[in-house]
Design an enzyme around this catalytic site. Structure first.
Site, short mmCIF file in Angstrom:
data_model
loop_
_atom_site.label_atom_id
_atom_site.label_comp_id
_atom_site.label_asym_id
_atom_site.label_seq_id
_atom_site.Cartn_x
_atom_site.Cartn_y
_atom_site.Cartn_z
CG ASP A 1 -94.26 -50.85 107.96
OD1 ASP A 1 -94.04 -51.71 108.84
OD2 ASP A 1 -94.83 -51.12 106.88
CD GLU B 1 -94.69 -55.94 105.38
OE1 GLU B 1 -95.74 -56.33 104.84
OE2 GLU B 1 -94.67 -55.26 106.43
CD GLU C 1 -94.57 -59.94 111.54
OE1 GLU C 1 -93.85 -59.20 110.85
OE2 GLU C 1 -95.53 -59.53 112.21
O1 KIV Z 1 -92.39 -52.85 111.11
C1 KIV Z 1 -91.74 -53.54 111.92
O2 KIV Z 1 -91.47 -53.13 113.06
C2 KIV Z 1 -91.30 -54.86 111.49
C3 KIV Z 1 -90.68 -55.77 112.50
C4 KIV Z 1 -91.66 -56.19 113.52
C5 KIV Z 1 -89.99 -56.91 111.89
O3 KIV Z 1 -91.45 -55.19 110.35
#
Ligand code: KIV
Length: 265
Positions: A44, A115, A182
């Site tokens: 996202d 998440e 992250e």
């Molecule tokens: O949205 C995204 O690209 C992510 C990655 C950076 C893990 O969640």
């Protein structure tokens, strides 16, 4: 190289590093697939890097479905994971299962990422019950940017770090096949990686994770500066595109383009 499946990804823990990158369109997906990445994530993060939004919060399910379909057309071998956007799973487990199912039915995605906090362990279980592989995502969770007060390193305090270790274990027990870490300290990422049997995929989490992920626009140097400390640029595509476009502007204006070479008799 053959098709990368969820069992293959799980078996890579302790054996070889897992490489994941994001993609948002078919040609980029084809390039990264042919370059040999293991997982392509339709993140996202497209809210930031494609839509020019200040964060990921406005990204909709329909937009994610559209981009995941495009990416799916470019992939042959890599595993395709789709990111559950803000409010596609937070409202209820039923919504989460419905939206995860949309990714699988409508786009060619083979797993979903969400998440994760302790509040979404049952959500992971519900999606798993529907037979859909799930990737967790802990530490800095961009969808909680307002709650976190910005894009900040997470888990620096011992108590916070212990909570993240416990959360990673719960995510594993809920049936997730991997988890993104992250923006957490390297030592904490190492502890989490050792504490669980599913692969950890780090972004801003140091070298001890089972794999690494970067946003494709960041790694090829297409994103605007400043970039987070954890980004390494492997190319300067932004500079290359700017120069190419400036050269075109100049050649059109001075009549050098099109020459006879680029014209029909
Ligand atoms: O949205 C995204 O690209 C992510 C990655 C950076 C893990 O969640």
């Amino acid at each position: 190289m053959g098709k990368i499946t969820v069992p293959i990804i799980c078996s890579m823990k302790h054996n070889e590093k897992i490489v994941m990158v994001t993609a948002y369109d078919a040609p980029t997906a084809k390039i990264v697939d042919e370059a040999g990445v293991d997982i392509v994530l339709v993140g996202d993060s497209l809210g930031n890097v494609i839509q020019g939004a200040p964060n990921t919060l406005s990204v909709t399910m329909d937009e994610m479905i559209y981009h995941t379909k495009l990416v799916s057309r470019g992939i042959k071998n890599a595993h395709l994971c789709a990111d559950m956007p803000f409010m596609s799973f937070q409202s209820s487990s039923a919504d989460a299962v419905r939206n995860a199912g949309r990714f699988i039915k409508e786009t060619g995605a083979e797993s979903v990422k969400l998440e994760t906090t302790v509040d979404y362990i049952d959500t992971i279980k519900a999606i798993r019950k529907a037979g859909i592989p799930v990737m967790g995502h802990i530490g800095l969770r961009p969808q909680s940017v307002h709650d976190m007060g910005g894009y900040k390193l997470q888990g620096r305090e011992k108590s916070e770090g212990n909570k993240l270790i416990a959360l990673a274990k719960e995510i594993e027990d809920a049936g997730a096949f991997s988890v993104v870490l992250e923006s957490i300290p390297q030592k904490l990422a190492k502890k989490i990686t050792r504490a669980i049997n599913i692969p950890t995929i780090g972004i801003g989490a140091g070298q001890d994770c089972d794999g690494q992920v970067l946003v494709i626009n960041d790694l090829v140097g297409l994103s605007e500066e400043p970039l987070p400390k954890f980004v390494k640029k492997y190319a300067e595509i932004r500079k290359t595109m700017t120069k190419a476009t400036k050269d075109f502007v100049n050649e059109v204006r001075n009549g050098a383009f099109p020459s006879s070479e680029h014209s029909y008799d």
